[in-house]
Enzyme design. Sequence first.
Site, mmCIF file in Angstrom:
data_model
loop_
_atom_site.group_PDB
_atom_site.id
_atom_site.type_symbol
_atom_site.label_atom_id
_atom_site.label_comp_id
_atom_site.label_asym_id
_atom_site.label_seq_id
_atom_site.Cartn_x
_atom_site.Cartn_y
_atom_site.Cartn_z
ATOM 1 N N CYS A 65 39.192 38.603 50.130
ATOM 2 C CA CYS A 65 39.874 38.552 51.493
ATOM 3 C C CYS A 65 38.870 39.226 52.549
ATOM 4 O O CYS A 65 38.766 38.918 53.782
ATOM 5 C CB CYS A 65 41.127 39.386 51.265
ATOM 6 S SG CYS A 65 42.411 38.659 50.280
HETATM 7 C C1 BEZ Z 1 40.334 39.324 46.570
HETATM 8 O O1 BEZ Z 1 40.410 38.968 47.642
HETATM 9 O O2 BEZ Z 1 39.231 39.407 46.100
HETATM 10 C C2 BEZ Z 1 41.532 39.054 45.556
HETATM 11 C C3 BEZ Z 1 42.745 39.393 46.005
HETATM 12 C C4 BEZ Z 1 43.895 39.134 45.202
HETATM 13 C C5 BEZ Z 1 43.552 38.698 44.018
HETATM 14 C C6 BEZ Z 1 42.246 38.459 43.401
HETATM 15 C C7 BEZ Z 1 41.188 38.612 44.141
#
Ligand code: BEZ
Length: 231
Positions: A65
């Site tokens: 994210c």
């Molecule tokens: C991420 O943004 O890296 C992420 C968020 C939730 C679950 C897995 C990865």
Amino acid sequence: MGLKWKRSVKGLTDVLEGEHMAIRLGDVAPDFTAETTEGTITFHEWLGDSWGILFSHPKDFTPVCTTELGAFAARKGDFDKRNTKIIGVSVDDVASHEKWKSDIKETQGSALNFPLIGDQDRKVADLYDMIHPNANDTLTVRSVFIIGPDKKVKLTLTYPASTGRNLDEIVRVLDSLQLTANYSVATPANWTDGDDVIIVNSITDEDAKTKFPKGFKKLKDYLRVTPQPNK
Ligand code: BEZ
């Protein structure tokens, strides 16, 4: 029981249980009022006459994210040029987003320059069916909704949490949507802005001669290509 009937019974059950049906192309994008990093926003009013892109993030302070928010911020100028407002949503509150912002700037080199909705009560996530319980029952998937100036949904994309979105693809499809909204054309596989386009089949060859003065190639009766009309 016919398929249509089954779906409406399921839809009724979903509504009774407080769930929401998936949003389909051509549906009016649900309106909402929410707190964001740029103050309170009422979605339709905020969109005004612009195109809009609403995209979800599973959670604050997560690695993929963080890269995506930096990538959207870096391409903000491309969205502005296309009269398109962008807005993210993450199921944490605005105070958490505010703390996260400095990490995005520090690690991605681009500061957040569009609103990020605080959705700790999952109001927007539920409204847009962004939580897919069989994937994860608390975090959103990575949804993208492109909304036209008529407030109707023109495109939906769904990625899993583990795959960051491709900004080139989002800009590419926005170009296709804006082109096909204005001309009687469709865009072929792997098309990018400036490539030849396809004349839609509802246009006769006779009409195509006047509508597409640059001419067209007829590869098959149903497959006619012409230079991109607005270039
Ligand atoms: C991420 O943004 O890296 C992420 C968020 C939730 C679950 C897995 C990865």
